[in-house]
Write a protein that holds these residues in place. Structure first.
Motif, mmCIF file in Angstrom:
data_model
loop_
_atom_site.group_PDB
_atom_site.id
_atom_site.type_symbol
_atom_site.label_atom_id
_atom_site.label_comp_id
_atom_site.label_asym_id
_atom_site.label_seq_id
_atom_site.Cartn_x
_atom_site.Cartn_y
_atom_site.Cartn_z
ATOM 1 N N ILE A 1 0.853 -1.187 0.000
ATOM 2 C CA ILE A 1 0.000 0.000 0.000
ATOM 3 C C ILE A 1 0.890 1.240 0.000
ATOM 4 C CG2 ILE A 1 -1.893 -1.157 1.188
ATOM 5 C CD1 ILE A 1 -1.047 0.396 3.713
ATOM 6 N N PRO A 2 0.405 2.353 -0.564
ATOM 7 C CA PRO A 2 1.185 3.580 -0.516
ATOM 8 C C PRO A 2 1.369 4.026 0.935
ATOM 9 C CG PRO A 2 -0.611 3.748 -2.104
ATOM 10 C CD PRO A 2 -0.862 2.520 -1.284
ATOM 11 N N SER A 3 2.326 4.891 1.156
ATOM 12 C CA SER A 3 2.476 5.497 2.477
ATOM 13 C C SER A 3 1.803 6.871 2.459
ATOM 14 C CB SER A 3 3.957 5.632 2.847
ATOM 15 O OG SER A 3 4.647 6.419 1.894
ATOM 16 N N GLY B 1 -8.782 0.688 2.636
ATOM 17 C CA GLY B 1 -8.981 -0.239 1.533
ATOM 18 C C GLY B 1 -10.343 -0.088 0.869
ATOM 19 N N PRO B 2 -10.615 -0.882 -0.187
ATOM 20 C CA PRO B 2 -11.865 -0.772 -0.931
ATOM 21 C C PRO B 2 -13.038 -1.422 -0.210
ATOM 22 C CG PRO B 2 -10.537 -2.550 -1.823
ATOM 23 C CD PRO B 2 -9.703 -1.897 -0.767
ATOM 24 N N LEU C 1 -9.423 -6.954 5.261
ATOM 25 C CA LEU C 1 -8.298 -6.877 6.197
ATOM 26 C C LEU C 1 -6.954 -6.805 5.475
ATOM 27 C CD1 LEU C 1 -9.289 -9.495 8.938
ATOM 28 C CD2 LEU C 1 -9.533 -7.012 9.013
ATOM 29 N N GLU C 2 -6.982 -6.996 4.148
ATOM 30 C CA GLU C 2 -5.714 -7.021 3.407
ATOM 31 C C GLU C 2 -4.947 -5.712 3.542
ATOM 32 O OE1 GLU C 2 -5.459 -8.756 -0.547
ATOM 33 O OE2 GLU C 2 -7.491 -9.500 -0.303
ATOM 34 N N PHE C 3 -5.662 -4.589 3.441
ATOM 35 C CA PHE C 3 -4.981 -3.300 3.530
ATOM 36 C C PHE C 3 -4.455 -3.065 4.948
ATOM 37 C CE2 PHE C 3 -5.905 -2.476 -0.667
ATOM 38 C CZ PHE C 3 -5.606 -1.181 -1.061
#
Length: 283
Positions: free
Chosen positions: A58-60, A272-273, A165-167
């Motif tokens: 993920i981006p910071s 997240g989405p 929960l992935e993000f």
């Protein structure tokens, strides 16, 4: 009579039409992806999800720095000479942004800073409360206005459920073990802002259609919310049927106005989405 200008950060997810209509000035935070720094609001949220699909990273995100704040406030002072600025900021417990605003204003006069101890719709709820106060009484004393806004900070309630929960795992917010357990059991955490901190207060089990209804009913059962306005927050990817059902429940329970807010790049990087949230002010 000196003009009062309200300001906030992009992490409020304040819809552009509301910011434009009520002349709320918004300073951008930052999203860093592929080594490039993007101002929040200039990066399409879908680009974040595409980046994750491609890299499993993920981006910071970074806060608005003190120099940016200084230039932001000076620009407002230039556009509205002799104005008074009231800045309603992103929680200081989750970002250095508010501290940077304090540093920037050491060189400036007639700026009041309020730590909203909230984010996204919870921050928007406080900003829009300030908008209403100011528009109902344009000649209000600035110190009185600040005191009234600050009194509502503990009354702003935000609760949300991430779509995945992935993000949270990719961002280091849950362990691999917790992620695997949650994924297998279809468990989704409810996250709230408690005294400015992000806290998991409950766990739901099931599909988002079921979880979203539990979220709103629990929230409305636990808090005595002002029925004048409710904010519902979503991140891209949430099923439209879920949005329709949330809207129905809010109206069935007596809310006069329901405003949907799309999570911007800053918030979506963490949530997240397909996430859903609810925010408003307690009476």
């Amino acid at each position: 009579m000196r003009r009062i200008i309200l300001t906030t950060e992009s992490g409020a997810d304040l819809p552009a039409e509301l910011a434009d209509k009520h002349n709320v000035q918004v300073v951008p935070m930052h999203v860093i992806m592929d080594g490039q720094d993007y101002l929040d609001g200039t990066l399409p949220v879908k680009d974040i999800y595409n980046y994750y699909e491609r890299t499993k990273k993920i981006p910071s995100t970074t806060s608005t720095n003190s120099h940016e704040y200084l230039e932001f406030f000076k620009k407002i002072k230039s556009d509205f000479p002799d104005c008074i600025i009231i800045h309603i900021g992103y929680t200081s417990k989750a970002s250095s942004s508010f501290q940077n605003a304090i540093i920037a204003t050491e060189e400036l006069d007639d700026i009041f800073l309020i730590d909203a101890l909230n984010v996204t719709g919870g921050l928007t709820a406080i900003v829009m409360y300030a908008v209403t106060l100011l528009e109902n009484e344009p000649s209000i004393d600035p110190a009185q206005l600040v005191a009234m806004i600050e009194s509502k900070v503990p009354k702003s309630r935000l609760a949300f459920v991430p779509g995945s929960l992935e993000f949270l795992r990719a961002g280091g917010r849950v362990s691999n073990l917790a992620y695997l357990g949650g994924a297998l059991l279809k468990i989704k955490p409810r996250i709230e802002l408690i005294e400015g901190n992000l806290v998991s207060t409950k766990k739901y089990r099931g599909k988002m259609e079921v979880v979203s209804e539990k979220l709103i009913r629990d929230y409305l059962g636990e808090y005595n919310m002002d029925k004048e306005q409710l904010y519902l927050i979503y991140s891209i990817g949430l099923d439209e049927k879920i949005k329709q059902r949330m809207d129905e429940i809010a109206k069935e329970t007596g809310f006069k106005n329901v405003k949907w807010i799309q999570a911007g790049a800053m918030i979506s990087t963490h949530a997240g989405p397909g996430g859903i949230g609810i925010a408003g002010l307690e009476v």
